[in-house]
Write an enzyme that holds these catalytic residues in place. Structure first.
Site, PDB file in Angstrom:
ATOM      1  N   ARG A   1       0.837  -1.204   0.000  1.00 11.72           N
ATOM      2  CA  ARG A   1       0.000   0.000   0.000  1.00 11.72           C
ATOM      3  C   ARG A   1       0.865   1.244   0.000  1.00 11.72           C
ATOM      4  NH1 ARG A   1      -5.278   1.087   3.295  1.00 11.72           N
ATOM      5  NH2 ARG A   1      -4.160   0.410   5.128  1.00 11.72           N
TER       6      ARG A   1
ATOM      7  N   THR B   1      -0.957   7.586  -0.790  1.00  7.74           N
ATOM      8  CA  THR B   1      -2.299   7.483  -1.383  1.00  7.74           C
ATOM      9  C   THR B   1      -3.113   6.338  -0.777  1.00  7.74           C
ATOM     10  OG1 THR B   1      -1.561   5.932  -3.067  1.00  7.74           O
ATOM     11  CG2 THR B   1      -1.361   8.276  -3.607  1.00  7.74           C
TER      12      THR B   1
ATOM     13  N   ASP C   1      -0.702  -8.258  13.999  1.00  9.83           N
ATOM     14  CA  ASP C   1      -0.167  -8.322  12.631  1.00  9.83           C
ATOM     15  C   ASP C   1       0.120  -9.783  12.288  1.00  9.83           C
ATOM     16  OD1 ASP C   1       1.621  -6.253  10.553  1.00  9.83           O
ATOM     17  OD2 ASP C   1       1.818  -8.429  10.444  1.00  9.83           O
TER      18      ASP C   1
ATOM     19  N   ASP D   1       3.715 -10.640  10.849  1.00 16.15           N
ATOM     20  CA  ASP D   1       4.749 -10.578  11.887  1.00 16.15           C
ATOM     21  C   ASP D   1       4.664 -11.772  12.832  1.00 16.15           C
ATOM     22  OD1 ASP D   1       6.012  -8.294  11.046  1.00 16.15           O
ATOM     23  OD2 ASP D   1       4.841  -6.947  12.319  1.00 16.15           O
TER      24      ASP D   1
HETATM   25  N1  URA Z   1      -3.440  -7.128   8.753  1.00 17.70           N
HETATM   26  C1  URA Z   1      -3.075  -7.784   9.872  1.00 17.70           C
HETATM   27  O1  URA Z   1      -2.098  -8.518   9.866  1.00 17.70           O
HETATM   28  N2  URA Z   1      -3.814  -7.632  10.983  1.00 17.70           N
HETATM   29  C2  URA Z   1      -4.905  -6.844  11.049  1.00 17.70           C
HETATM   30  O2  URA Z   1      -5.537  -6.752  12.095  1.00 17.70           O
HETATM   31  C3  URA Z   1      -5.268  -6.148   9.865  1.00 17.70           C
HETATM   32  C4  URA Z   1      -4.525  -6.309   8.743  1.00 17.70           C
END
Ligand code: URA
Length: 208
Positions: free
Chosen positions: A103, A107, A199, A202
């Site tokens: 992303r 923008t 995430d 991660d």
């Molecule tokens: N991507 C992720 O890894 N976790 C979220 O909560 C939203 C997008």
């Protein structure tokens, strides 16, 4: 109109509890994501078409049913990779394509940085895989790429979604069915799903 299916099953619920828990380590997280991918795919594949084929058992000739269409699994890099193993274990003949999107920080528009899809993908049933359906922007852009490649049968496979992401997909691609293991409450101000699991990339790859 796209159909939203939240696949409910005690084994999925149990594995969801594992991935939501912040104390879960990388190995257990990765294994549970992969297994959820497998269990959801079992449900998705319920309406896959089959065709008859004649084979010989050790005793006689007989007619069996095999999958009619080619299946292609397309993970969105990088978190989508975590679900591929589980899906591939139950559809080992599936080919695998890869889509990488990021992303733009200014923008917030998704841009493609990697696109490697199998030849003849247009006639296949494609399982587009990304565990988190947050804003829906990336998944929506990935579906557009698949459609531009001629694919007509696309099913989105995720783990956790939220109303915002579902709305985006239903608006931009009403012909694509959505499969999730859980539909959460909302997005927070940083576009994380709440309660969610943090995430996903991660936690899967141990990068934080
Ligand atoms: N991507 C992720 O890894 N976790 C979220 O909560 C939203 C997008």
């Amino acid at each position: 109109m796209s159909k939203l299916t939240v696949v409910r099953h005690p084994l999925i619920d149990h594995k969801m509890a594992i991935i939501r828990d912040k104390k879960t380590n990388t190995k257990d997280f990765r294994e549970a994501i992969s297994e959820i991918g497998m269990l959801i795919t079992y449900e998705i594949s319920r309406d896959f078409k089959t065709k008859e084929k004649t084979i010989e058992t050790p005793l006689i000739k007989t007619t069996v049913n095999v999958l009619k269409n080619n299946i292609v699994i397309v993970p969105i890099l990088r978190a989508g990779m975590g679900m591929v193993d589980g899906i591939h274990r139950i559809i080992p003949q599936a080919k695998i394509g890869h889509l990488g999107l990021y992303r733009d920080q200014k923008t917030l528009e998704p841009h493609v940085y990697f696109n490697k899809l199998p030849l003849n993908i247009s006639s296949a049933t494609v399982l587009l895989v990304d565990p988190m359906l947050a804003t829906g922007g990336t998944v929506s852009a990935a579906i557009t790429i698949l459609k531009e490649a001629g694919v007509r049968d696309i099913r989105y496979v995720g783990v956790v979604g939220c109303p915002e992401g579902v709305k985006k997909l239903k608006t931009t691609h009403p012909d694509v069915d959505i499969y999730l293991a859980a539909l959460d409450e909302k997005l927070d101000e940083n576009s994380y799903i709440v309660p969610g699991l943090g995430d996903c990339g991660d936690r899967m790859f141990g990068t934080k």
